[in-house]
Design a protein around this motif. Structure first.
Motif, short mmCIF file in Angstrom:
data_model
loop_
_atom_site.label_atom_id
_atom_site.label_comp_id
_atom_site.label_asym_id
_atom_site.label_seq_id
_atom_site.Cartn_x
_atom_site.Cartn_y
_atom_site.Cartn_z
N GLU A 40 0.82 -1.22 0.00
CA GLU A 40 0.00 0.00 0.00
C GLU A 40 0.85 1.26 0.00
OE1 GLU A 40 -3.26 0.29 -0.01
OE2 GLU A 40 -4.10 -1.61 0.69
N GLY A 41 0.27 2.34 -0.52
CA GLY A 41 0.78 3.67 -0.26
C GLY A 41 1.84 4.21 -1.20
N GLN A 42 2.37 3.38 -2.10
CA GLN A 42 3.40 3.84 -3.04
C GLN A 42 3.01 3.40 -4.45
OE1 GLN A 42 6.00 5.69 -1.97
NE2 GLN A 42 5.75 5.39 0.23
N PRO A 43 1.87 3.87 -4.97
CA PRO A 43 1.40 3.35 -6.27
C PRO A 43 2.36 3.59 -7.42
CG PRO A 43 0.17 5.32 -5.59
CD PRO A 43 0.98 4.89 -4.41
N ARG A 44 3.02 4.74 -7.43
CA ARG A 44 3.95 5.03 -8.52
C ARG A 44 5.11 4.05 -8.51
NH1 ARG A 44 8.42 7.65 -7.89
NH2 ARG A 44 7.71 8.47 -5.89
N VAL A 45 5.69 3.82 -7.33
CA VAL A 45 6.82 2.88 -7.22
C VAL A 45 6.37 1.47 -7.55
CG1 VAL A 45 8.44 1.84 -5.59
CG2 VAL A 45 8.05 4.30 -5.54
N VAL A 46 5.19 1.08 -7.07
CA VAL A 46 4.69 -0.27 -7.34
C VAL A 46 4.50 -0.50 -8.84
CG1 VAL A 46 2.66 -1.76 -7.09
CG2 VAL A 46 3.63 -0.64 -5.08
N ASP A 47 3.92 0.47 -9.53
CA ASP A 47 3.68 0.32 -10.97
C ASP A 47 5.01 0.25 -11.73
OD1 ASP A 47 0.99 0.39 -10.52
OD2 ASP A 47 0.72 2.49 -11.11
N GLN A 48 5.94 1.12 -11.39
CA GLN A 48 7.23 1.13 -12.09
C GLN A 48 8.01 -0.15 -11.82
OE1 GLN A 48 8.98 4.73 -10.61
NE2 GLN A 48 7.85 6.07 -12.00
N LEU A 49 8.07 -0.55 -10.57
CA LEU A 49 8.82 -1.75 -10.22
C LEU A 49 8.16 -3.00 -10.81
CD1 LEU A 49 11.18 -2.99 -8.69
CD2 LEU A 49 9.77 -2.99 -6.61
N GLY A 50 6.83 -3.03 -10.81
CA GLY A 50 6.12 -4.16 -11.40
C GLY A 50 6.46 -4.32 -12.88
N LEU A 51 6.59 -3.19 -13.58
CA LEU A 51 6.94 -3.24 -15.00
C LEU A 51 8.36 -3.78 -15.19
CD1 LEU A 51 6.12 -2.54 -17.91
CD2 LEU A 51 7.07 -0.26 -17.54
#
Length: 353
Positions: A40-51
């Motif tokens: 939770e709480g870091q959507p930008r980092v999660v999306d970038q790292l997921g990619l």
């Protein structure tokens, strides 16, 4: 040297200290999210790292090296564990202070298996010789071990299998440029919004077997200084208070009582924060006052004031750092129930630190 590095008493005992205590490390392990979708709480980092991770899986290669930076308690260690989980790879954990010689790093790197994730916490505190060895390992997956001394010394190259280095730092500015440039992906973690922390409190409460209503979760989140580690710590303190005073049932009134007992106010200020703010306002007329004088007035070390109390007070806009010293803002005066002085007729402080 930060308070965590010299283990000052204030840093060990404050309920809103973002650094983990030794006892908390095991407790936090049960509360960590296990996948990126749970983080939770870091959507930008999660999306970038997921990619980054998904692309590496499609290519069948190890992911690029990852640098995670940000204040303590925001989830850097958790993200390192998630990277290993998402890639189905083993995780090896070490820290910068533990690597003081190039040989220490060579021993770790030579023992890695293909695809393994190496998590290097506080990477900015690694020794310079080890740092220079890491450059070659990150780029060419090779380390050169020097045998002998003087003109007869020989460098023996040792190939190491492809691996992913996840470096974490609370002071990205202390990393030399050549090291930063070798990371393929850099993520800056930001402080959390209260709504995100509220969801984290609810999830952690469920894992701890605690029934927490929405109002109580919101109250804990609001006082957690934007930091999940602090939110989980305050939740455990509220749980203890509830078990003693209410048979384990957590209510809003009980949550407030527990947090007041531990001297955490509605904005997340603790005893030290308020002592610093009151000293500036009551003893020194709002400032400017030098940090060493301020530290003596509240009975703490200078490093504790600079690294534990000041960052949060500055972030709230309660004090300012200026070349002439620390100054309380009108908001800081009002928070402790005082009327800010009228400075309209006098010289204005230099606001540029």
């Amino acid at each position: 040297m930060t308070p965590r590095e010299d283990e000052t008493e204030a840093a060990r005992t404050s309920p809103v200290d973002p650094w983990p205590t030794p006892d908390e490390r095991a407790a936090d392990a049960t509360l960590r999210p296990g996948t990126l979708s749970e983080f939770e709480g870091q959507p930008r980092v999660v999306d970038q790292l997921g990619l980054v991770l998904e692309a590496a899986r499609h290519r069948g290669h190890t992911p690029d090296h990852v640098l995670l930076s940000g204040p303590p308690g925001l989830g850097k260690t958790t993200l390192a564990m998630i990277i290993a989980t998402e890639m189905g790879a083993p995780l090896r954990i070490t820290s910068g202070p533990a690597i003081q010689h190039a040989g220490d790093l060579a021993a770790i790197l030579s023992g890695l298996t293909e695809g393994e994730v190496l998590f290097l916490d506080e990477i900015h505190r690694m020794s310079r010789p080890a740092e220079e060895m890491l450059y070659l390992a990150m780029e060419d997956f090779r380390v050169d071990v020097v045998v002998g001394k003087g003109p007869g010394a020989t460098a023996i190259p040792i190939e190491i299998p492809p691996f992913t280095l996840v470096g974490a730092t609370t002071r990205a500015g202390l990393l030399p440029g050549p090291l930063r440039d070798r990371f393929g992906f850099t993520a800056q973690l930001d402080f959390y919004e209260a709504a995100d922390l509220e969801r984290i409190v609810v999830r952690s409460a469920a894992r701890l077997g605690i029934e927490v209503d929405d109002a109580s979760a919101a109250e804990i989140a609001r006082r957690s200084r934007g930091t999940p580690r602090i939110a989980n710590r305050l939740l455990r303190r509220v749980r203890d208070y509830a078990q003693v005073h209410n048979g384990g049932a957590v209510t809003l009134e009980l949550s407030r009582g527990a947090l007041e007992l531990y001297e955490v106010d509605p904005l997340g200020l603790d005893r030290l924060d308020r002592a610093v703010l009151e000293a500036i306002c009551r003893k020194f007329g709002g400032g400017p006052v030098g940090v060493s004088t301020l530290a003596i007035s509240v009975g703490e070390e200078t490093e504790t004031i600079e690294e534990v109390a000041e960052p949060f007070l500055v972030r709230l806009g309660f004090i300012m750092r200026t070349p002439r010293g620390r100054i309380a803002t009108p908001a800081g005066w009002r928070h402790i129930g005082l009327v800010p002085p009228d400075r309209s007729g006098g010289a204005q402080p230099d606001l540029f630190a």
